[in-house]
Design a protein around this motif. Sequence first.
Motif, PDB file in Angstrom:
ATOM      1  N   LYS A  95      19.330 -32.704  -0.995  1.00 34.93           N
ATOM      2  CA  LYS A  95      19.109 -34.128  -0.816  1.00 34.93           C
ATOM      3  C   LYS A  95      19.464 -34.540   0.603  1.00 34.93           C
ATOM      4  CE  LYS A  95      20.275 -38.682  -2.650  1.00 34.93           C
ATOM      5  NZ  LYS A  95      21.047 -39.449  -3.649  1.00 34.93           N
ATOM      6  N   ASP A  96      18.588 -35.306   1.206  1.00 35.65           N
ATOM      7  CA  ASP A  96      18.802 -35.778   2.568  1.00 35.65           C
ATOM      8  C   ASP A  96      18.947 -37.292   2.522  1.00 35.65           C
ATOM      9  OD1 ASP A  96      17.030 -35.365   5.750  1.00 35.65           O
ATOM     10  OD2 ASP A  96      18.863 -36.423   5.220  1.00 35.65           O
ATOM     11  N   ASN A  97      20.152 -37.768   2.807  1.00 35.41           N
ATOM     12  CA  ASN A  97      20.395 -39.204   2.745  1.00 35.41           C
ATOM     13  C   ASN A  97      19.698 -39.956   3.870  1.00 35.41           C
ATOM     14  OD1 ASN A  97      22.072 -39.029   0.459  1.00 35.41           O
ATOM     15  ND2 ASN A  97      23.819 -38.447   1.727  1.00 35.41           N
ATOM     16  N   GLN A  98      19.117 -39.222   4.841  1.00 31.26           N
ATOM     17  CA  GLN A  98      18.452 -39.874   5.952  1.00 31.26           C
ATOM     18  C   GLN A  98      17.001 -40.229   5.628  1.00 31.26           C
ATOM     19  OE1 GLN A  98      20.313 -40.711   8.609  1.00 31.26           O
ATOM     20  NE2 GLN A  98      21.962 -39.792   7.407  1.00 31.26           N
ATOM     21  N   LEU A  99      16.499 -39.757   4.502  1.00 30.46           N
ATOM     22  CA  LEU A  99      15.127 -40.078   4.124  1.00 30.46           C
ATOM     23  C   LEU A  99      15.048 -41.530   3.675  1.00 30.46           C
ATOM     24  CD1 LEU A  99      14.014 -36.899   2.140  1.00 30.46           C
ATOM     25  CD2 LEU A  99      13.596 -37.445   4.535  1.00 30.46           C
ATOM     26  N   VAL A 100      14.160 -42.290   4.305  1.00 28.87           N
ATOM     27  CA  VAL A 100      14.034 -43.710   4.009  1.00 28.87           C
ATOM     28  C   VAL A 100      12.562 -44.075   3.958  1.00 28.87           C
ATOM     29  CG1 VAL A 100      14.593 -46.049   4.750  1.00 28.87           C
ATOM     30  CG2 VAL A 100      16.207 -44.201   5.200  1.00 28.87           C
ATOM     31  N   VAL A 101      12.180 -44.843   2.960  1.00 28.49           N
ATOM     32  CA  VAL A 101      10.800 -45.328   2.863  1.00 28.49           C
ATOM     33  C   VAL A 101      10.638 -46.493   3.836  1.00 28.49           C
ATOM     34  CG1 VAL A 101       9.044 -46.319   1.358  1.00 28.49           C
ATOM     35  CG2 VAL A 101      10.642 -44.611   0.454  1.00 28.49           C
ATOM     36  N   MET A 102       9.643 -46.376   4.720  1.00 23.50           N
ATOM     37  CA  MET A 102       9.412 -47.378   5.751  1.00 23.50           C
ATOM     38  C   MET A 102       7.968 -47.881   5.667  1.00 23.50           C
ATOM     39  SD  MET A 102      12.366 -47.362   7.431  1.00 23.50           S
ATOM     40  CE  MET A 102      12.013 -48.080   9.040  1.00 23.50           C
ATOM     41  N   ASP A 103       7.760 -49.051   6.213  1.00 21.35           N
ATOM     42  CA  ASP A 103       6.423 -49.636   6.309  1.00 21.35           C
ATOM     43  C   ASP A 103       6.131 -49.893   7.777  1.00 21.35           C
ATOM     44  OD1 ASP A 103       4.016 -50.799   5.917  1.00 21.35           O
ATOM     45  OD2 ASP A 103       4.711 -52.443   4.651  1.00 21.35           O
ATOM     46  N   GLY A 104       5.212 -49.097   8.330  1.00 17.43           N
ATOM     47  CA  GLY A 104       4.917 -49.201   9.753  1.00 17.43           C
ATOM     48  C   GLY A 104       3.483 -49.610  10.009  1.00 17.43           C
ATOM     49  N   PRO A 105       3.083 -49.606  11.271  1.00 22.23           N
ATOM     50  CA  PRO A 105       1.722 -50.024  11.635  1.00 22.23           C
ATOM     51  C   PRO A 105       0.637 -49.182  10.963  1.00 22.23           C
ATOM     52  CG  PRO A 105       3.132 -49.921  13.574  1.00 22.23           C
ATOM     53  CD  PRO A 105       3.906 -49.301  12.453  1.00 22.23           C
ATOM     54  N   ARG A 106       0.942 -47.900  10.664  1.00 21.22           N
ATOM     55  CA  ARG A 106      -0.051 -47.017  10.061  1.00 21.22           C
ATOM     56  C   ARG A 106       0.098 -46.931   8.550  1.00 21.22           C
ATOM     57  NH1 ARG A 106      -0.465 -41.516  13.381  1.00 21.22           N
ATOM     58  NH2 ARG A 106      -2.281 -41.369  11.984  1.00 21.22           N
ATOM     59  N   GLY A 107       0.973 -47.767   7.987  1.00 19.29           N
ATOM     60  CA  GLY A 107       1.142 -47.768   6.537  1.00 19.29           C
ATOM     61  C   GLY A 107       2.529 -47.332   6.126  1.00 19.29           C
ATOM     62  N   VAL A 108       2.698 -47.112   4.827  1.00 21.00           N
ATOM     63  CA  VAL A 108       3.985 -46.697   4.281  1.00 21.00           C
ATOM     64  C   VAL A 108       4.209 -45.214   4.553  1.00 21.00           C
ATOM     65  CG1 VAL A 108       5.363 -46.492   2.182  1.00 21.00           C
ATOM     66  CG2 VAL A 108       3.860 -48.463   2.487  1.00 21.00           C
ATOM     67  N   TYR A 109       5.420 -44.871   4.978  1.00 23.79           N
ATOM     68  CA  TYR A 109       5.762 -43.469   5.223  1.00 23.79           C
ATOM     69  C   TYR A 109       7.241 -43.264   4.938  1.00 23.79           C
ATOM     70  CZ  TYR A 109       7.941 -44.921   9.631  1.00 23.79           C
ATOM     71  OH  TYR A 109       8.751 -45.515  10.562  1.00 23.79           O
TER      72      TYR A 109
END
Length: 209
Positions: free
Chosen positions: A160-174
């Motif tokens: 598990k990587d606690n640095q993984l975060v769902v983001m919403d950017g100019p190119r969409g969700v990543y």
Amino acid sequence: TPRQVLAFVRIKPSSHFAQDMIKLGSDNKSIDISLQKSPRGGIVNNSQTDWSFRLDGVLHDASQEMVYGAVAKDLVCQALQGYNGTIMCYGQTGAGKTYTMTGASSEYRNRGIIPRAIQQVFKSAAEFLNILVTVRISYLEIYNEGLFDLLAPALGRGCKDNQLVVMDGPRGVYVKGLSIHPVSHEEEALHLLFEAREAKFPLQSHGWG
């Protein structure tokens, strides 16, 4: 106008199929379910016992190839044309989600949607003229609201990587921090799928024939 969301039902093969309760439409696009009223409901029992569902397809006794042709083939073609596409497999434990998506390793005909999609992508890319296709692979698991990069190079597979975060950017969700692996041929992509499966199911042995 093509519909944006299609719904299919795949019925897991069973020697005890509930034919008295489940009726499949002759067009393979409907399911009718009927249950007997429970005697515990009393004389006046208004509980619902009949349901009817219209679908885009009912896959009964369908092979892996038939499932892929009905569910995924056109979507992969559209993805290669620049359209986003998602396949979500939903069902209770033991319903056959993993088999449908990744398949079994015993024979080629048992391959699931993901390895077949990989094959289609590279086969189609090889037919493009004057177009360079770049393929990158990521493998993310979401479990108990935690994000797991099953191909994380630094933490070890499946950590598990606690640095993984769902983001919403100019190119969409990543997913920020998710590892991305460029691949140049089908075998390399299938090898990453094998590694991700090993991280997800470390006590099982997998391989593609």
